[in-house]
Design an enzyme around this catalytic site. Structure first.
Site, PDB file in Angstrom:
ATOM      1  N   THR A 132       1.110   4.353   3.348  1.00 44.14           N
ATOM      2  CA  THR A 132       2.346   3.633   3.646  1.00 44.14           C
ATOM      3  C   THR A 132       3.474   4.583   4.037  1.00 44.14           C
ATOM      4  O   THR A 132       3.478   5.752   3.637  1.00 44.14           O
ATOM      5  CB  THR A 132       2.774   2.830   2.395  1.00 44.14           C
ATOM      6  OG1 THR A 132       4.128   2.415   2.525  1.00 44.14           O
ATOM      7  CG2 THR A 132       2.689   3.674   1.127  1.00 44.14           C
ATOM      8  N   ASP A 133       4.454   4.063   4.768  1.00 39.69           N
ATOM      9  CA  ASP A 133       5.644   4.853   5.092  1.00 39.69           C
ATOM     10  C   ASP A 133       6.540   5.058   3.866  1.00 39.69           C
ATOM     11  O   ASP A 133       7.438   5.899   3.884  1.00 39.69           O
ATOM     12  CB  ASP A 133       6.447   4.206   6.233  1.00 39.69           C
ATOM     13  CG  ASP A 133       6.970   2.806   5.923  1.00 39.69           C
ATOM     14  OD1 ASP A 133       6.658   2.260   4.843  1.00 39.69           O
ATOM     15  OD2 ASP A 133       7.691   2.241   6.775  1.00 39.69           O
ATOM     16  N   GLU A 134       6.272   4.282   2.790  1.00 36.91           N
ATOM     17  CA  GLU A 134       7.164   4.347   1.629  1.00 36.91           C
ATOM     18  C   GLU A 134       7.078   5.693   0.909  1.00 36.91           C
ATOM     19  O   GLU A 134       7.971   6.035   0.132  1.00 36.91           O
ATOM     20  CB  GLU A 134       6.877   3.181   0.668  1.00 36.91           C
ATOM     21  CG  GLU A 134       7.014   1.848   1.379  1.00 36.91           C
ATOM     22  CD  GLU A 134       7.046   0.636   0.481  1.00 36.91           C
ATOM     23  OE1 GLU A 134       7.403   0.752  -0.686  1.00 36.91           O
ATOM     24  OE2 GLU A 134       6.715  -0.458   1.002  1.00 36.91           O
ATOM     25  N   TYR A 158       5.029   2.461  -7.125  1.00 31.47           N
ATOM     26  CA  TYR A 158       4.040   2.219  -6.060  1.00 31.47           C
ATOM     27  C   TYR A 158       4.000   3.383  -5.076  1.00 31.47           C
ATOM     28  O   TYR A 158       2.945   3.962  -4.817  1.00 31.47           O
ATOM     29  CB  TYR A 158       4.373   0.911  -5.317  1.00 31.47           C
ATOM     30  CG  TYR A 158       3.671   0.777  -3.978  1.00 31.47           C
ATOM     31  CD1 TYR A 158       2.282   0.673  -3.905  1.00 31.47           C
ATOM     32  CD2 TYR A 158       4.396   0.776  -2.778  1.00 31.47           C
ATOM     33  CE1 TYR A 158       1.631   0.565  -2.675  1.00 31.47           C
ATOM     34  CE2 TYR A 158       3.756   0.667  -1.550  1.00 31.47           C
ATOM     35  CZ  TYR A 158       2.371   0.565  -1.504  1.00 31.47           C
ATOM     36  OH  TYR A 158       1.731   0.467  -0.292  1.00 31.47           O
ATOM     37  N   LYS A 162       1.032   6.142  -4.209  1.00 32.81           N
ATOM     38  CA  LYS A 162       0.434   6.312  -2.870  1.00 32.81           C
ATOM     39  C   LYS A 162       0.643   7.761  -2.392  1.00 32.81           C
ATOM     40  O   LYS A 162      -0.244   8.347  -1.762  1.00 32.81           O
ATOM     41  CB  LYS A 162       1.047   5.322  -1.865  1.00 32.81           C
ATOM     42  CG  LYS A 162       0.679   3.864  -2.085  1.00 32.81           C
ATOM     43  CD  LYS A 162      -0.815   3.564  -1.944  1.00 32.81           C
ATOM     44  CE  LYS A 162      -1.319   3.676  -0.513  1.00 32.81           C
ATOM     45  NZ  LYS A 162      -2.720   3.185  -0.399  1.00 32.81           N
TER      46      LYS A 162
HETATM   47  P1  NAD Z   1      -3.282  -6.230  -1.071  1.00 30.45           P
HETATM   48  O1  NAD Z   1      -2.644  -6.064  -2.412  1.00 30.45           O
HETATM   49  O2  NAD Z   1      -3.107  -7.500  -0.324  1.00 30.45           O
HETATM   50  O3  NAD Z   1      -4.871  -5.995  -1.204  1.00 30.45           O
HETATM   51  C1  NAD Z   1      -5.421  -4.991  -1.996  1.00 30.45           C
HETATM   52  C2  NAD Z   1      -6.912  -5.290  -2.170  1.00 30.45           C
HETATM   53  O4  NAD Z   1      -7.478  -4.243  -2.958  1.00 30.45           O
HETATM   54  C3  NAD Z   1      -7.182  -6.599  -2.911  1.00 30.45           C
HETATM   55  O5  NAD Z   1      -8.209  -7.325  -2.253  1.00 30.45           O
HETATM   56  C4  NAD Z   1      -7.631  -6.148  -4.291  1.00 30.45           C
HETATM   57  O6  NAD Z   1      -8.564  -7.065  -4.892  1.00 30.45           O
HETATM   58  C5  NAD Z   1      -8.281  -4.812  -3.972  1.00 30.45           C
HETATM   59  N1  NAD Z   1      -8.262  -3.907  -5.123  1.00 30.45           N
HETATM   60  C6  NAD Z   1      -7.208  -3.618  -5.933  1.00 30.45           C
HETATM   61  N2  NAD Z   1      -7.577  -2.752  -6.890  1.00 30.45           N
HETATM   62  C7  NAD Z   1      -8.884  -2.473  -6.659  1.00 30.45           C
HETATM   63  C8  NAD Z   1      -9.828  -1.624  -7.290  1.00 30.45           C
HETATM   64  N3  NAD Z   1      -9.502  -0.896  -8.367  1.00 30.45           N
HETATM   65  N4  NAD Z   1     -11.077  -1.550  -6.788  1.00 30.45           N
HETATM   66  C9  NAD Z   1     -11.426  -2.289  -5.699  1.00 30.45           C
HETATM   67  N5  NAD Z   1     -10.578  -3.124  -5.078  1.00 30.45           N
HETATM   68  C10 NAD Z   1      -9.318  -3.201  -5.550  1.00 30.45           C
HETATM   69  O7  NAD Z   1      -2.780  -4.982  -0.239  1.00 30.45           O
HETATM   70  P2  NAD Z   1      -2.522  -4.844   1.344  1.00 30.45           P
HETATM   71  O8  NAD Z   1      -1.145  -5.269   1.630  1.00 30.45           O
HETATM   72  O9  NAD Z   1      -3.656  -5.459   2.064  1.00 30.45           O
HETATM   73  O10 NAD Z   1      -2.578  -3.263   1.490  1.00 30.45           O
HETATM   74  C11 NAD Z   1      -3.818  -2.594   1.773  1.00 30.45           C
HETATM   75  C12 NAD Z   1      -3.553  -1.094   1.867  1.00 30.45           C
HETATM   76  O11 NAD Z   1      -2.603  -0.848   2.897  1.00 30.45           O
HETATM   77  C13 NAD Z   1      -2.963  -0.487   0.590  1.00 30.45           C
HETATM   78  O12 NAD Z   1      -3.551   0.771   0.405  1.00 30.45           O
HETATM   79  C14 NAD Z   1      -1.479  -0.358   0.889  1.00 30.45           C
HETATM   80  O13 NAD Z   1      -0.907   0.718   0.175  1.00 30.45           O
HETATM   81  C15 NAD Z   1      -1.516  -0.089   2.386  1.00 30.45           C
HETATM   82  N6  NAD Z   1      -0.319  -0.517   3.143  1.00 30.45           N
HETATM   83  C16 NAD Z   1       0.165  -1.795   3.011  1.00 30.45           C
HETATM   84  C17 NAD Z   1       1.259  -2.182   3.789  1.00 30.45           C
HETATM   85  C18 NAD Z   1       1.802  -3.590   3.726  1.00 30.45           C
HETATM   86  O14 NAD Z   1       2.832  -3.880   4.354  1.00 30.45           O
HETATM   87  N7  NAD Z   1       1.165  -4.521   3.019  1.00 30.45           N
HETATM   88  C19 NAD Z   1       1.873  -1.273   4.648  1.00 30.45           C
HETATM   89  C20 NAD Z   1       1.346   0.034   4.749  1.00 30.45           C
HETATM   90  C21 NAD Z   1       0.248   0.386   3.999  1.00 30.45           C
HETATM   91  P1  TYD Z   2       8.287  -6.408   0.079  1.00 29.01           P
HETATM   92  O1  TYD Z   2       7.664  -7.469   0.926  1.00 29.01           O
HETATM   93  O2  TYD Z   2       8.059  -6.458  -1.404  1.00 29.01           O
HETATM   94  O3  TYD Z   2       7.822  -5.006   0.699  1.00 29.01           O
HETATM   95  P2  TYD Z   2       8.335  -3.487   0.357  1.00 29.01           P
HETATM   96  O4  TYD Z   2       9.137  -3.505  -0.886  1.00 29.01           O
HETATM   97  O5  TYD Z   2       7.035  -2.782   0.175  1.00 29.01           O
HETATM   98  O6  TYD Z   2       9.095  -3.047   1.570  1.00 29.01           O
HETATM   99  O7  TYD Z   2       9.842  -6.424   0.339  1.00 29.01           O
HETATM  100  C1  TYD Z   2      10.379  -6.221   1.623  1.00 29.01           C
HETATM  101  C2  TYD Z   2      11.880  -6.174   1.483  1.00 29.01           C
HETATM  102  O8  TYD Z   2      12.332  -7.467   1.068  1.00 29.01           O
HETATM  103  C3  TYD Z   2      12.358  -5.201   0.415  1.00 29.01           C
HETATM  104  O9  TYD Z   2      13.579  -4.586   0.868  1.00 29.01           O
HETATM  105  C4  TYD Z   2      12.636  -6.077  -0.792  1.00 29.01           C
HETATM  106  C5  TYD Z   2      13.068  -7.396  -0.163  1.00 29.01           C
HETATM  107  N1  TYD Z   2      12.729  -8.612  -0.942  1.00 29.01           N
HETATM  108  C6  TYD Z   2      13.726  -9.552  -1.212  1.00 29.01           C
HETATM  109  O10 TYD Z   2      14.892  -9.401  -0.800  1.00 29.01           O
HETATM  110  N2  TYD Z   2      13.393 -10.672  -1.942  1.00 29.01           N
HETATM  111  C7  TYD Z   2      12.135 -10.875  -2.429  1.00 29.01           C
HETATM  112  O11 TYD Z   2      11.895 -11.898  -3.112  1.00 29.01           O
HETATM  113  C8  TYD Z   2      11.105  -9.910  -2.099  1.00 29.01           C
HETATM  114  C9  TYD Z   2       9.703 -10.099  -2.588  1.00 29.01           C
HETATM  115  C10 TYD Z   2      11.468  -8.789  -1.364  1.00 29.01           C
END
Ligand code: NAD
Ligand code: TYD
Length: 352
Positions: A132-134, A158, A162
């Site tokens: 992630t960019d975070e 989180y 990461k």
């Molecule tokens: P998500 O929470 O929707 O899905 C995570 C999946 O991992 C779930 O299906 C869960 O059951 C599985 N999981 C969790 N713990 C596990 C374990 N111990 N063993 C096996 N499986 C396990 O997450 P996402 O949003 O799909 O993110 C996927 C990846 O992409 C993550 O690594 C996250 O850090 C990265 N990422 C997410 C975003 C975003 O905007 N959602 C952006 C950049 C990077």
């Molecule tokens: P989120 O979807 O949790 O992603 P991330 O924190 O990983 O960027 O949140 C996106 C942005 O939205 C973040 O600045 C927090 C804000 N946010 C709210 O304002 N209200 C909410 O209920 C949630 C879940 C997030």
């Protein structure tokens, strides 16, 4: 074949579907099915021999060893993680366990497997770490977007977990020669997004006539990428990315949260108008998130320059598709809003 971890989650399930839409190369999908994992996301693959689902934990070394020995994947694409910043504030332990220790276990299993391969298979093997960019922390207004050389300054449990996993992946390459690539992506949105994250939460709350909780002043900025663009970027990096490199992936869509919420309300006003007036009446400012990063922005020029990747969707096309998807999948939303989802909503919002 390839081994995917976390392929029942939001991005992982989109990736598995996208992968099998572009190729016949089978996928072994290892997922623990935590609250965030949902086999229903993969229902369209029922009966498809190209998809092998295995329920299990990435921290289970014996299971990973068995899967690697049995299926001999040419690549491991690692999505599995605890992924929600707010949950990491309430309970960081699960983030250390899965994101740090789980990644370590996968790296060790991959290294043991990789070391047994012949020279050609060894050279072709890939460990693709999805991050992630975070990890880069928060940007001041007007500061240049994150490049791959930006210092790591994670601020939430989180993002710290990461960041730790990124460092392990880097070390396993530099120390043991494991052929890794890492991608650091901005905020994704699209189908199958669990409604605890900003965009799906706002859509489902608006439709249910519930408050739209905007943290703090709503001026925090994120860079939004439609999920299938993330999938195509991962395919490009897996195919052509240079070993040991990291690639930033972003949508060139920096937007303040309040603008996202207003856009969702405007789309719902158009697609599902309510007699009582605009959905904006549900917007409610609530107490801010502790340690809330003010701004993320991705400089995605490296992946464009080296691999020719650019996002296909604009924010306008992607958010419209997303709102439409949620309108057409009320059954999916109802299913994921189970008892444990309601417990989370109480834990996070009751005292805000
Ligand atoms: P998500 O929470 O929707 O899905 C995570 C999946 O991992 C779930 O299906 C869960 O059951 C599985 N999981 C969790 N713990 C596990 C374990 N111990 N063993 C096996 N499986 C396990 O997450 P996402 O949003 O799909 O993110 C996927 C990846 O992409 C993550 O690594 C996250 O850090 C990265 N990422 C997410 C975003 C975003 O905007 N959602 C952006 C950049 C990077
Ligand atoms: P989120 O979807 O949790 O992603 P991330 O924190 O990983 O960027 O949140 C996106 C942005 O939205 C973040 O600045 C927090 C804000 N946010 C709210 O304002 N209200 C909410 O209920 C949630 C879940 C997030």
């Amino acid at each position: 074949m390839i081994l995917v971890t976390g392929g029942a989650g939001f991005i992982g399930s989109n990736f598995v579907l996208d992968w099998l839409a572009h190729s016949d190369e089978p996928v072994v999908n290892l997922d623990a099915l935590t609250y965030a994992g949902n086999r229903r996301n993969l229902a369209s693959l029922n009966g498809d021999a190209r998809h092998i689902f295995v329920r299990g934990d990435i921290g289970d070394r014996a299971l990973i060893d068995r899967l690697l020995a049995e299926y001999r994947p040419r690549a491991l694409v690692h999505f599995a993680a605890e992924s929600h910043v707010d949950r990491s504030i309430h309970g960081p332990g699960a983030f250390i366990k899965t994101n740090v220790e789980g990644t370590y276990t996968l790296l060790e299993a991959a290294r043991a497997h990789w070391s047994t391969l012949g020279e050609a298979d060894k050279a072709a093997f890939r460990f693709h770490h999805v991050s992630t960019d975070e990890v880069y922390g928060s940007l001041a207004p007007g500061a240049p977007a994150f490049t791959e050389d930006h210092v790591y300054e994670p601020n939430s449990p989180y993002s710290a977990s990461k960041a730790a996993s990124d460092h392990l992946v880097r070390a396993w390459h530099n120390t043991y020669g494991l052929p890794v690539v890492t991608t650091n992506c901005s905020n994704n949105y699209g189908p199958f997004h669990f409604p605890e994250k900003l965009i799906p939460l706002m859509i489902v709350n608006a439709l249910a006539g519930k408050p739209l909780p905007v943290y703090g002043d709503g001026q925090q900025i994120r860079d939004w990428l439609y999920v299938t663009d993330h999938c195509s970027a991962i395919r490009a990096v897996l195919a052509k990315g240079r070993l040991g490199e990291t690639y930033n992936i972003g949508g060139w869509n920096e937007k303040p949260n309040i603008e996202i919420v207003q856009t969702i309300c405007a789309l719902l006003d158009e697609l599902r108008p309510a007699a009582e007036g605009s959905y904006t009446r549900f917007i409610t400012y609530v107490k801010d998130r502790p340690g809330h990063d003010r701004r993320y922005a991705i400089d995605a020029r490296k992946i464009e320059r080296e691999l020719g990747w650019r996002p296909a969707e604009t924010f306008e096309t992607g958010i419209r598709k997303t709102v439409q998807w949620y309108l057409e999948h009320a059954d999916w939303v109802a299913e994921v809003q189970s008892g444990s989802y309601r417990d989370w909503v109480d834990a996070n919002y009751a005292k805000r």
